[in-house]
Structures are given as structure tokens and as C-alpha cells.
Design an enzyme around this catalytic site. Structure first.
Site, PDB file in Angstrom:
ATOM      1  N   GLU A  91       0.825  -1.210   0.000  1.00  0.00           N
ATOM      2  CA  GLU A  91       0.000   0.000   0.000  1.00  0.00           C
ATOM      3  C   GLU A  91       0.855   1.254   0.000  1.00  0.00           C
ATOM      4  O   GLU A  91       1.931   1.276   0.577  1.00  0.00           O
ATOM      5  CB  GLU A  91      -0.875   0.033   1.260  1.00  0.00           C
ATOM      6  CG  GLU A  91      -1.937  -1.025   1.272  1.00  0.00           C
ATOM      7  CD  GLU A  91      -2.752  -1.012   2.565  1.00  0.00           C
ATOM      8  OE1 GLU A  91      -2.879   0.052   3.200  1.00  0.00           O
ATOM      9  OE2 GLU A  91      -3.257  -2.088   2.915  1.00  0.00           O
ATOM     10  N   CYS A 115       3.626  -5.304  16.352  1.00  0.00           N
ATOM     11  CA  CYS A 115       2.910  -4.327  17.190  1.00  0.00           C
ATOM     12  C   CYS A 115       1.435  -4.714  17.260  1.00  0.00           C
ATOM     13  O   CYS A 115       0.803  -4.983  16.243  1.00  0.00           O
ATOM     14  CB  CYS A 115       3.071  -2.918  16.628  1.00  0.00           C
ATOM     15  SG  CYS A 115       4.786  -2.363  16.573  1.00  0.00           S
ATOM     16  N   GLU A 159       8.797  -2.316   8.448  1.00  0.00           N
ATOM     17  CA  GLU A 159       9.716  -1.585   9.327  1.00  0.00           C
ATOM     18  C   GLU A 159      10.963  -1.268   8.505  1.00  0.00           C
ATOM     19  O   GLU A 159      11.764  -2.172   8.204  1.00  0.00           O
ATOM     20  CB  GLU A 159      10.047  -2.448  10.554  1.00  0.00           C
ATOM     21  CG  GLU A 159      11.213  -1.966  11.396  1.00  0.00           C
ATOM     22  CD  GLU A 159      11.133  -0.498  11.803  1.00  0.00           C
ATOM     23  OE1 GLU A 159      10.101  -0.056  12.327  1.00  0.00           O
ATOM     24  OE2 GLU A 159      12.125   0.225  11.580  1.00  0.00           O
ATOM     25  N   SER A 190      10.051   6.440   9.586  1.00  0.00           N
ATOM     26  CA  SER A 190       9.447   6.095  10.867  1.00  0.00           C
ATOM     27  C   SER A 190       9.888   4.700  11.287  1.00  0.00           C
ATOM     28  O   SER A 190       9.868   3.765  10.489  1.00  0.00           O
ATOM     29  CB  SER A 190       7.924   6.158  10.735  1.00  0.00           C
ATOM     30  OG  SER A 190       7.311   5.913  11.976  1.00  0.00           O
ATOM     31  N   SER A 213       8.238   5.696  16.690  1.00  0.00           N
ATOM     32  CA  SER A 213       6.932   5.299  17.203  1.00  0.00           C
ATOM     33  C   SER A 213       7.119   4.825  18.636  1.00  0.00           C
ATOM     34  O   SER A 213       7.608   3.735  18.866  1.00  0.00           O
ATOM     35  CB  SER A 213       6.367   4.168  16.337  1.00  0.00           C
ATOM     36  OG  SER A 213       6.276   4.606  14.999  1.00  0.00           O
ATOM     37  N   HIS A 215       4.760   5.358  21.701  1.00  0.00           N
ATOM     38  CA  HIS A 215       3.482   4.799  22.195  1.00  0.00           C
ATOM     39  C   HIS A 215       3.435   4.430  23.667  1.00  0.00           C
ATOM     40  O   HIS A 215       2.357   4.151  24.193  1.00  0.00           O
ATOM     41  CB  HIS A 215       3.038   3.578  21.363  1.00  0.00           C
ATOM     42  CG  HIS A 215       3.046   3.809  19.881  1.00  0.00           C
ATOM     43  ND1 HIS A 215       2.816   5.039  19.318  1.00  0.00           N
ATOM     44  CD2 HIS A 215       3.257   2.965  18.840  1.00  0.00           C
ATOM     45  CE1 HIS A 215       2.888   4.933  17.992  1.00  0.00           C
ATOM     46  NE2 HIS A 215       3.160   3.698  17.679  1.00  0.00           N
ATOM     47  N   ASN A 294      -6.393   4.340  14.990  1.00  0.00           N
ATOM     48  CA  ASN A 294      -7.398   3.902  14.022  1.00  0.00           C
ATOM     49  C   ASN A 294      -7.812   2.509  14.447  1.00  0.00           C
ATOM     50  O   ASN A 294      -6.973   1.610  14.493  1.00  0.00           O
ATOM     51  CB  ASN A 294      -6.792   3.829  12.615  1.00  0.00           C
ATOM     52  CG  ASN A 294      -6.532   5.207  12.064  1.00  0.00           C
ATOM     53  OD1 ASN A 294      -7.409   6.053  12.030  1.00  0.00           O
ATOM     54  ND2 ASN A 294      -5.301   5.445  11.645  1.00  0.00           N
ATOM     55  N   CYS A 337      -2.356   2.481   7.493  1.00  0.00           N
ATOM     56  CA  CYS A 337      -1.533   1.463   6.847  1.00  0.00           C
ATOM     57  C   CYS A 337      -1.990   0.032   7.081  1.00  0.00           C
ATOM     58  O   CYS A 337      -2.467  -0.321   8.136  1.00  0.00           O
ATOM     59  CB  CYS A 337      -0.095   1.613   7.317  1.00  0.00           C
ATOM     60  SG  CYS A 337       0.072   1.497   9.103  1.00  0.00           S
TER      61      CYS A 337
END
Ligand code: SAH
Length: 363
Positions: A91, A115, A159, A190, A213, A215, A294, A337
Site C-alpha cells: 500500500e 505491534c 519496518e 518512521s 513510534s 506509544h 485507528n 496502513c
């Protein structure tokens, strides 16, 4: 042997053309065609015999083809499901900003980082993308939309630092003046926190923006949502970020996806602010980008409420941490994604199962 002309720099192309015994000026023509994604057979200013020889040598230029394309009626974001030469799906998304068009590219087919909240990793890792395949996404989108892309974020499927060599080769190609010439300052990478990759990248002399990232800043809790934390603690990750900044002078953006009840309480905001300062020191500018999760149907996590998001942001700012909330692009087309590929693979699998059920007589 197969030679992907799209994955070669101008210099590498020149070397290849010299070794093949062709006049040196042909290299520039070939490289310019490749940068447009033109197949060898269609490089019309080369003699036919030369195109044939190149093909016989195994040279090719192959762009991904558009398997599905969704355009947001709200903000014009375009989401592509691309099909690669070997049939694998990836994508990309093109986001339209006032200052230009930015593409979000994939770096792998699937992902092995695991993840818990991410759709890209649901079916595991299939393979790395080559530098040419990462670049091909930018060119294919440009060709399809008929516009110039001036920024790149490596935030799609995969990744990037788990595909280090190809990622760095791509970064050099896409920013090269004789390639797409997208300035490194308009490129972000990222990572979920592959520490050895961050330390290596610091030495590449590529003035891109690094996004981490994060989190969660509490190692034991981060392990629950991001398995990479079993390899590198949050402390090691922040130490690598500090070293990256010291070596490059480039500020780092910390991504923080807010998941209801998991990492979005005032306690987490306070720990985040303190942890970042303690880990990064006083000099380093800190920017936190808050992303409401999301929802992924297959995952049991829910996005934080709007109130929790603004309270989290306020708490960080009060502690002197610069924090913004990311605007959600393409909300109507599921632009986040991994989700399109995942759906498509599900549908494919169901179709295959049904087909098999039809040929197999019931017992
Ligand atoms: N592997 C890299 C790049 C791809 S993910 C990385 O981890 O950074 C790009 C960003 O989207 C990451 O910050 C990731 O944590 C985040 N992300 C993944 N799933 C998400 C979801 N369901 N909602 C919001 N953000 C998500």
C-alpha cells in the site's frame, strides 16, 4: 541475472553501460527513462538493438500496477493497493498538503515487528522490498496522478530499519539530483525503535527526519504492545535517539498512538514527559505527535476519546513538551496502513477456500 534499472543510481547505471560496451552518453538516457518508470522496450531514443541487448542482459524497469485506488472525498488523499512483479501486494498513500504532495510508502511486504495495534503485521512478514520497489511506488503514483510528489514518508507497511540496506539505497536514489531529486529535508523515516538501525543511520549523512513510534515510555508496558521492546528497552531507545541528534543535529519526532485505557491516562502523560526529558537531556528539542488510534477490527483496542486526547496534549504542554495532534487524512477511505492489503488477502483467501471446496467433493 536480473538487473533492476530503477534501483540503480546514475553512477551505477554508467558503470553498467560502460561494461556492456555502449557509449557513455547512453547511460544518462537510460537512467532518465528508468526514473520515469519506462520499460526498456519503450526507451525510444535508444537503438532497437541496444534495447534488445539490455533485455537479454536481464535489465528491466518495472513499476507496481494499481490493483485498487481509493480517493477521499473529504481531503483528496489517494490510497493505492499496488501489485508488485511477483504478485505481492503493498500500500501507498498520497496526501495533498498546501505546500505539496507527500507520499507514504511501504518498505516490506508485511512486517515482523508484531505491534499489537497494527494491521500491517497481522499476517506476518513475507519479504523485503528492493530499493527499486520502494522508489517504484513514488513514480507509479506520480505517473497515475500526473503531478509531482515533493515529499516522502516511510510510514507505510513494514519496518524500514528491518530492511536497512534497501531503505538507505532508496533514500539515496530518491533524493539524488539525477533521480527524483526530493530533498532529504522533505523525507521522514518512521521506526518502531530498531536501535542498531538508528545508530547506523546516524552515520549515513542523510539529513532526513527520523520519527520514532514510541506509544509508551514505560518499558514493561511498552513490551505488551510493541514486542521490539523485548530487544531494546525504552532507555536504550532514547539513548539512541539522543546519539542520533548529537550526530546529525536533526530533530526527532516521537509518534504516540493513543489507545483508550492503555496509554492515554494523565499518569502516562506525566511519565512520558519525565521519561523523554530524562532520556534525551535538556538540549534536545522534543516534539510529540499524538495520533488517535485507528480502530483495527481484528484488534481489541479502541481509540481514545477526544477529551482524553486533548487532556493528554495539555498535560504534555504543561510539562514543557511540544505536542500536536495529527489530523486524520482520508478517514473515509481507511487510509491507515496495512488495512487494504489485509482485507484483500482475506478476500483472496476466502475465494481460494471456496474454489477448493468446489473442486473437493464433500466427504
Ligand atoms: N514500522 C514503522 C513504520 C510504519 S507504521 C513504525 O513502526 O514506525 C507508521 C505509524 O503508524 C507508526 O507510528 C505506527 O505505530 C502507527 N500505527 C500502526 N497501527 C496504527 C493504528 N491502528 N492506529 C494508529 N496508528 C497506527
Amino acid at each position: 541475472m536480473e538487473i533492476d534499472l530503477l534501483g540503480m543510481t546514475g553512477e551505477e547505471t554508467a558503470r553498467l553501460i560502460k561494461e556492456a560496451g555502449f557509449p557513455a552518453f547512453r547511460a544518462g538516457q537510460i537512467h532518465a527513462w528508468a526514473t520515469k518508470g519506462t520499460p526498456v522496450e519503450e526507451m525510444t531514443d535508444l537503438p532497437k538493438a541496444m534495447r534488445q541487448t539490455l533485455t537479454e542482459m536481464g535489465c528491466f524497469v518495472s513499476l507496481p500496477t494499481v490493483r485498487q485506488k481509493l480517493v477521499s472525498a473529504i481531503d483528496g488523499t489517494v490510497k493505492y493497493l499496488f501489485r508488485l512483479r511477483d504478485g505481492q501486494l503493498i500500500e501507498s498513500a498520497v496526501m495533498k498538503y498546501r505546500y505539496g504532495n507527500t507520499i507514504c510508502v511501504s518498505s516490506q511486504v508485511g512486517c515482523r515487528m508484531g505491534c499489537r495495534f497494527c494491521a500491517s503485521t497481522l499476517k506476518g512478514w513475507v519479504r523485503n522490498l528492493t530499493a527499486g520497489e520502494i522508489l517504484g511506488q513514488v513514480i507509479a503514483a506520480q505517473n497515475d496522478l500526473g503531478l509531482r510528489i515533493s515529499g516522502v514518508v516511510m510510514m507505510g507497511i513494514g519496518e524500514p530499519l528491518d530492511n536497512y540496506e534497501n531503505t538507505v539505497a532508496f533514500l539515496r536514489l530518491v533524493s539524488s539530483p539525477d533521480g527524483l531529486n526530493i530533498g532529504a529535508r522533505h523525507i521522514s523515516l518512521s521506526t518502531c525503535g530498531v536501535v542498531d538501525g538508528i545508530l547506523r543511520l546516524a552515520k549515513e549523512n542523510l539529513p532526513i527526519t527520523l520519527s520514532v513510534s514510541l506509544h509508551n515510555v514505560i518499558t514493561s508496558e511498552r513490551k505488551q504492545i510493541m514486542p521490539i521492546t523485548n530487544r531494546y528497552s525504552v532507555e536504550e531507545l532514547l539513548a539512541a535517539c539522543k546519539a542520533y541528534f548529537a550526530a546529525t543535529g536533526r530533530r526527532i519526532s516521537f509518534e504516540y498512538t493513543l489507545i483508550a485505557g492503555i496509554n492515554d491516562t494523565p499518569y502516562h502523560a506525566a511519565r512520558l514527559a519525565d521519561g523523554l526529558r530524562a532520556g534525551l537531556g535538556k538540549e534536545m528539542p522534543i516534539h510529540v505527535n499524538l495520533i488517535p488510534l485507528n480502530d483495527v477490527a481484528e484488534r481489541n483496542f479502541r481509540r481514545s476519546s477526544a477529551a482524553a486526547v486533548s487532556a493528554f496534549q495539555r498535560n504534555l504542554i504543561q510539562k514543557g513538551i511540544n505536542a500536536t495532534v495529527r489530523r486524520r487524512l482520508g478517514p473515509d477511505i481507511n487510509a491507515s496502513c496495512g488495512q487494504l492489503r489485509f482485507r484483500e488477502e482475506e478476500v483472496l483467501e476466502q475465494a481460494i477456500e471456496q474454489a477448493q471446496a468446489q473442486v473437493r467433493p464433500p466427504k
